[in-house]
Design a protein around this motif. Sequence first.
Motif, PDB file in Angstrom:
ATOM      1  N   PRO A 102       0.847  -1.204   0.000  1.00 17.31           N
ATOM      2  CA  PRO A 102       0.000   0.000   0.000  1.00 17.31           C
ATOM      3  C   PRO A 102       0.879   1.249   0.000  1.00 17.31           C
ATOM      4  N   ALA A 103       0.586   2.191  -0.892  1.00 16.72           N
ATOM      5  CA  ALA A 103       1.423   3.392  -1.045  1.00 16.72           C
ATOM      6  C   ALA A 103       1.187   4.384   0.097  1.00 16.72           C
ATOM      7  N   SER A 104       2.266   5.056   0.503  1.00 20.06           N
ATOM      8  CA  SER A 104       2.148   6.098   1.527  1.00 20.06           C
ATOM      9  C   SER A 104       1.936   7.445   0.834  1.00 20.06           C
ATOM     10  N   LYS A 105       1.750   8.486   1.628  1.00 14.05           N
ATOM     11  CA  LYS A 105       1.528   9.836   1.072  1.00 14.05           C
ATOM     12  C   LYS A 105       2.772  10.383   0.357  1.00 14.05           C
ATOM     13  N   MET A 106       3.931   9.775   0.628  1.00 19.23           N
ATOM     14  CA  MET A 106       5.184  10.250   0.014  1.00 19.23           C
ATOM     15  C   MET A 106       5.295   9.866  -1.466  1.00 19.23           C
ATOM     16  N   VAL A 107       4.459   8.938  -1.919  1.00 19.39           N
ATOM     17  CA  VAL A 107       4.529   8.524  -3.322  1.00 19.39           C
ATOM     18  C   VAL A 107       3.968   9.653  -4.180  1.00 19.39           C
ATOM     19  N   PRO A 108       4.747  10.160  -5.149  1.00 24.52           N
ATOM     20  CA  PRO A 108       4.262  11.260  -5.978  1.00 24.52           C
ATOM     21  C   PRO A 108       2.918  10.925  -6.644  1.00 24.52           C
ATOM     22  N   LYS A 109       2.043  11.923  -6.696  1.00 26.81           N
ATOM     23  CA  LYS A 109       0.685  11.735  -7.249  1.00 26.81           C
ATOM     24  C   LYS A 109       0.699  11.064  -8.620  1.00 26.81           C
ATOM     25  N   LEU A 110       1.620  11.504  -9.449  1.00 23.10           N
ATOM     26  CA  LEU A 110       1.689  10.989 -10.814  1.00 23.10           C
ATOM     27  C   LEU A 110       1.946   9.476 -10.846  1.00 23.10           C
ATOM     28  N   LEU A 111       2.549   8.962  -9.770  1.00 23.64           N
ATOM     29  CA  LEU A 111       2.918   7.542  -9.744  1.00 23.64           C
ATOM     30  C   LEU A 111       1.924   6.687  -8.973  1.00 23.64           C
ATOM     31  N   LYS A 112       0.878   7.328  -8.423  1.00 25.32           N
ATOM     32  CA  LYS A 112      -0.095   6.538  -7.664  1.00 25.32           C
ATOM     33  C   LYS A 112      -1.023   5.821  -8.619  1.00 25.32           C
ATOM     34  N   THR A 113      -1.173   4.537  -8.427  1.00 31.32           N
ATOM     35  CA  THR A 113      -2.105   3.787  -9.263  1.00 31.32           C
ATOM     36  C   THR A 113      -3.501   3.962  -8.675  1.00 31.32           C
ATOM     37  N   LYS A 114      -4.498   3.530  -9.431  1.00 29.00           N
ATOM     38  CA  LYS A 114      -5.891   3.612  -8.933  1.00 29.00           C
ATOM     39  C   LYS A 114      -6.024   2.847  -7.619  1.00 29.00           C
ATOM     40  N   LYS A 115      -5.257   1.765  -7.531  1.00 31.69           N
ATOM     41  CA  LYS A 115      -5.376   0.931  -6.322  1.00 31.69           C
ATOM     42  C   LYS A 115      -4.574   1.506  -5.162  1.00 31.69           C
ATOM     43  N   ASP A 116      -3.835   2.595  -5.428  1.00 32.26           N
ATOM     44  CA  ASP A 116      -3.029   3.234  -4.380  1.00 32.26           C
ATOM     45  C   ASP A 116      -1.972   2.276  -3.817  1.00 32.26           C
ATOM     46  N   THR A 117      -1.262   1.650  -4.745  1.00 32.93           N
ATOM     47  CA  THR A 117      -0.211   0.708  -4.333  1.00 32.93           C
ATOM     48  C   THR A 117       1.121   1.146  -4.934  1.00 32.93           C
ATOM     49  N   VAL A 118       2.192   0.556  -4.433  1.00 29.76           N
ATOM     50  CA  VAL A 118       3.521   0.841  -4.966  1.00 29.76           C
ATOM     51  C   VAL A 118       4.311  -0.474  -5.023  1.00 29.76           C
ATOM     52  N   GLY A 119       5.080  -0.648  -6.101  1.00 30.66           N
ATOM     53  CA  GLY A 119       5.935  -1.830  -6.218  1.00 30.66           C
ATOM     54  C   GLY A 119       7.330  -1.467  -5.733  1.00 30.66           C
ATOM     55  N   ILE A 120       7.850  -2.213  -4.786  1.00 36.96           N
ATOM     56  CA  ILE A 120       9.175  -1.904  -4.216  1.00 36.96           C
ATOM     57  C   ILE A 120      10.185  -2.980  -4.627  1.00 36.96           C
ATOM     58  N   ARG A 121      11.353  -2.515  -5.094  1.00 39.21           N
ATOM     59  CA  ARG A 121      12.439  -3.429  -5.476  1.00 39.21           C
ATOM     60  C   ARG A 121      13.718  -3.034  -4.752  1.00 39.21           C
ATOM     61  N   VAL A 122      14.453  -4.002  -4.245  1.00 38.61           N
ATOM     62  CA  VAL A 122      15.836  -3.768  -3.786  1.00 38.61           C
ATOM     63  C   VAL A 122      16.690  -4.800  -4.519  1.00 38.61           C
ATOM     64  N   PRO A 123      17.148  -4.460  -5.740  1.00 35.97           N
ATOM     65  CA  PRO A 123      17.882  -5.458  -6.532  1.00 35.97           C
ATOM     66  C   PRO A 123      19.221  -5.809  -5.894  1.00 35.97           C
ATOM     67  N   ASP A 124      19.634  -7.046  -6.115  1.00 37.84           N
ATOM     68  CA  ASP A 124      20.948  -7.475  -5.649  1.00 37.84           C
ATOM     69  C   ASP A 124      21.960  -7.084  -6.727  1.00 37.84           C
ATOM     70  N   ASN A 125      22.107  -5.775  -6.902  1.00 38.06           N
ATOM     71  CA  ASN A 125      23.032  -5.256  -7.909  1.00 38.06           C
ATOM     72  C   ASN A 125      23.695  -4.014  -7.338  1.00 38.06           C
ATOM     73  N   ASN A 126      25.004  -4.069  -7.247  1.00 36.86           N
ATOM     74  CA  ASN A 126      25.775  -3.020  -6.588  1.00 36.86           C
ATOM     75  C   ASN A 126      25.661  -1.671  -7.289  1.00 36.86           C
ATOM     76  N   ILE A 127      25.587  -1.699  -8.634  1.00 32.19           N
ATOM     77  CA  ILE A 127      25.555  -0.432  -9.376  1.00 32.19           C
ATOM     78  C   ILE A 127      24.266   0.328  -9.082  1.00 32.19           C
ATOM     79  N   CYS A 128      23.119  -0.329  -9.278  1.00 35.21           N
ATOM     80  CA  CYS A 128      21.886   0.444  -9.111  1.00 35.21           C
ATOM     81  C   CYS A 128      21.650   0.816  -7.648  1.00 35.21           C
TER      82      CYS A 128
END
Length: 205
Positions: A102-128
């Motif tokens: 579930p997305a918090s208020k910090m998620v920019p409006k433009l990126l909020k989906t209708k469902k008000d969710t956010v996809g979170i990734r922490v890739p196992d990649n040193n560069i990114c």
Amino acid sequence: MLLQVHPDNPNPRNIKTIVECLKDGGVIIYPTDTVYGLGCDITQQKAIERVARIKQIDPKKANFSFICYDLSHLSDYAKSVDTPIFRMLKKALPGPYTFILPASKMVPKLLKTKKDTVGIRVPDNNICRTIVKELDNPIMSTTLPIDYYVEEYTDPEVIYEKFGKLVDIVVDGGPGGMGFSTVVDCTGGEPELVREGIGSYEAIA
């Protein structure tokens, strides 16, 4: 620009170039622990719109995910999760998983989906992860604008040839993968597997 970055010891000067580009509203293609991603700083509205144009999608309908450095970013962009889910995130990350929360208020409006969710990734990649750490903001991320992945799209030089004109920097961190992240929806009562990718769901469930 095609910018080579060492996968294990990213050169601070190169990272600085990438971070400054993102802060100026630039769009980059960069390595993750799955396929190469297309992304920008989540606070740069014009860059988000540009990524959506490159992908030919409406930002509101897109399934963009946020690349975070670690789980400490989580409480900024996702509402608090209960202990079993947090335990699952800790077990899985960094790794090839995307968690829908579930997305918090910090998620920019433009990126909020209708469902008000956010996809979170922490890739196992040193560069990114180094880029995100230095940027001090998540990167909004999506896959490259191609219909299906073939072997050549693991090569940053080929990616640069095809998409270099559309973005500011293609970060060459060596060959990418061809598989996608495993997507787990944590917005209901129980975690639900949405897409089986490289990450084993059994290993974290």
